[in-house]
Motif scaffolding. Structure first.
Motif, PDB file in Angstrom:
ATOM      1  N   GLU A   1      16.483   3.228  51.216  1.00 47.37           N
ATOM      2  CA  GLU A   1      16.802   2.456  50.063  1.00 47.37           C
ATOM      3  C   GLU A   1      15.976   2.124  48.959  1.00 47.37           C
ATOM      4  OE1 GLU A   1      19.917  -0.337  52.835  1.00 47.37           O
ATOM      5  OE2 GLU A   1      18.127  -0.910  52.407  1.00 47.37           O
ATOM      6  N   VAL A   2      16.616   2.188  47.768  1.00 46.57           N
ATOM      7  CA  VAL A   2      15.741   2.183  46.546  1.00 46.57           C
ATOM      8  C   VAL A   2      15.794   0.705  46.212  1.00 46.57           C
ATOM      9  CG1 VAL A   2      15.011   2.790  44.082  1.00 46.57           C
ATOM     10  CG2 VAL A   2      15.696   4.514  46.010  1.00 46.57           C
ATOM     11  N   TYR A   3      14.449  -0.043  45.679  1.00 48.81           N
ATOM     12  CA  TYR A   3      14.620  -1.157  45.410  1.00 48.81           C
ATOM     13  C   TYR A   3      13.750  -1.268  44.067  1.00 48.81           C
ATOM     14  CZ  TYR A   3      16.451  -3.455  49.275  1.00 48.81           C
ATOM     15  OH  TYR A   3      17.454  -3.848  50.393  1.00 48.81           O
TER      16      TYR A   3
ATOM     17  N   GLY B   1      17.185   1.063  36.711  1.00 51.03           N
ATOM     18  CA  GLY B   1      18.237   1.800  37.386  1.00 51.03           C
ATOM     19  C   GLY B   1      19.459   0.915  37.285  1.00 51.03           C
ATOM     20  N   VAL B   2      19.670  -0.171  36.774  1.00 52.41           N
ATOM     21  CA  VAL B   2      20.587  -1.189  37.137  1.00 52.41           C
ATOM     22  C   VAL B   2      20.873  -1.593  35.485  1.00 52.41           C
ATOM     23  CG1 VAL B   2      19.875  -1.830  39.321  1.00 52.41           C
ATOM     24  CG2 VAL B   2      19.099  -3.269  37.527  1.00 52.41           C
TER      25      VAL B   2
ATOM     26  N   VAL C   1      19.186  -0.730  44.412  1.00 48.41           N
ATOM     27  CA  VAL C   1      19.904  -0.052  43.427  1.00 48.41           C
ATOM     28  C   VAL C   1      20.777   0.617  44.360  1.00 48.41           C
ATOM     29  CG1 VAL C   1      19.802   1.930  41.930  1.00 48.41           C
ATOM     30  CG2 VAL C   1      17.869   0.505  42.284  1.00 48.41           C
ATOM     31  N   ASP C   2      22.062  -0.049  44.513  1.00 52.20           N
ATOM     32  CA  ASP C   2      23.372   0.403  45.230  1.00 52.20           C
ATOM     33  C   ASP C   2      23.822   1.923  44.867  1.00 52.20           C
ATOM     34  OD1 ASP C   2      23.141  -1.760  46.764  1.00 52.20           O
ATOM     35  OD2 ASP C   2      24.918  -2.700  45.662  1.00 52.20           O
TER      36      ASP C   2
ATOM     37  N   THR D   1      21.285   3.678  33.659  1.00 54.27           N
ATOM     38  CA  THR D   1      21.379   3.719  34.990  1.00 54.27           C
ATOM     39  C   THR D   1      21.002   5.268  35.466  1.00 54.27           C
ATOM     40  OG1 THR D   1      23.737   4.445  34.882  1.00 54.27           O
ATOM     41  CG2 THR D   1      23.360   2.174  35.039  1.00 54.27           C
ATOM     42  N   PHE D   2      20.589   5.325  36.773  1.00 53.20           N
ATOM     43  CA  PHE D   2      20.147   6.616  37.268  1.00 53.20           C
ATOM     44  C   PHE D   2      21.336   7.790  36.913  1.00 53.20           C
ATOM     45  CE2 PHE D   2      17.219   4.162  39.810  1.00 53.20           C
ATOM     46  CZ  PHE D   2      16.119   4.655  39.557  1.00 53.20           C
TER      47      PHE D   2
END
Length: 160
Positions: free
Chosen positions: A14-16, A27-28, A50-51, A108-109
């Protein structure tokens, strides 16, 4: 850590991200719920997952000065943030949204499609440039090259 932001990867992939988000480097998206600092820039004061990257099997996270990249186990690269000098590798900065300071950015990514069919082994992000080392040994660099940081032998923005 980047210039004013941080990105972290958990053992579960998971990326935070947290910190400054004036140019989308977290990225949000900057919704109404994202606070602003004293300069009026959006920021996240605490780590937020980052969902949009869930399930992509991220194995590496890289922070540049105002941009961020992630690398997946499959060798795909996704990027976000400031694209003032083309450092995201996504094409001409003129075609991107601009923030209140006139800086083009990717909020965003987004997949670095130019390298999608090539297995990337490692990514590096600098101030206004980035580099990707392919598993084949080839190196691609993009962004600002005015101080020779791209290794192209010329001093201008380029993508190769």
């Amino acid at each position: 850590p980047g210039g004013y932001h941080t990105v972290a990867l958990t053992e579960r992939g998971e990326v935070y991200t947290w910190g400054h988000n004036r140019v989308g480097q977290l990225g949000v998206s900057n919704s109404a719920g994202v606070p602003r600092n004293g300069e009026g820039a959006h920021f996240l004061p605490r780590p937020q997952r980052v969902d949009s990257l869930l399930g992509l099997d991220v194995v590496e996270v890289i922070a540049g000065w105002g941009h961020t990249a992630v690398l997946t186990r499959a060798g795909r690269v996704l990027v976000c943030g400031r694209n003032y000098r083309g450092q995201l590798g996504l094409g001409d900065p003129a075609g991107f949204p601009h923030n209140e300071r006139g800086h083009p950015y990717q909020p965003t990514f987004a997949a670095l499609e130019a390298l999608d069919r090539r297995a990337v082994a490692q990514v590096a992000c600098g101030g206004e440039h980035s580099a990707a080392l392919l598993r084949s040994g080839e190196v691609y660099t993009f962004g600002a090259g005015h101080r020779g940081q791209l290794g192209h032998g010329r001093r201008r923005r380029a993508e190769h």
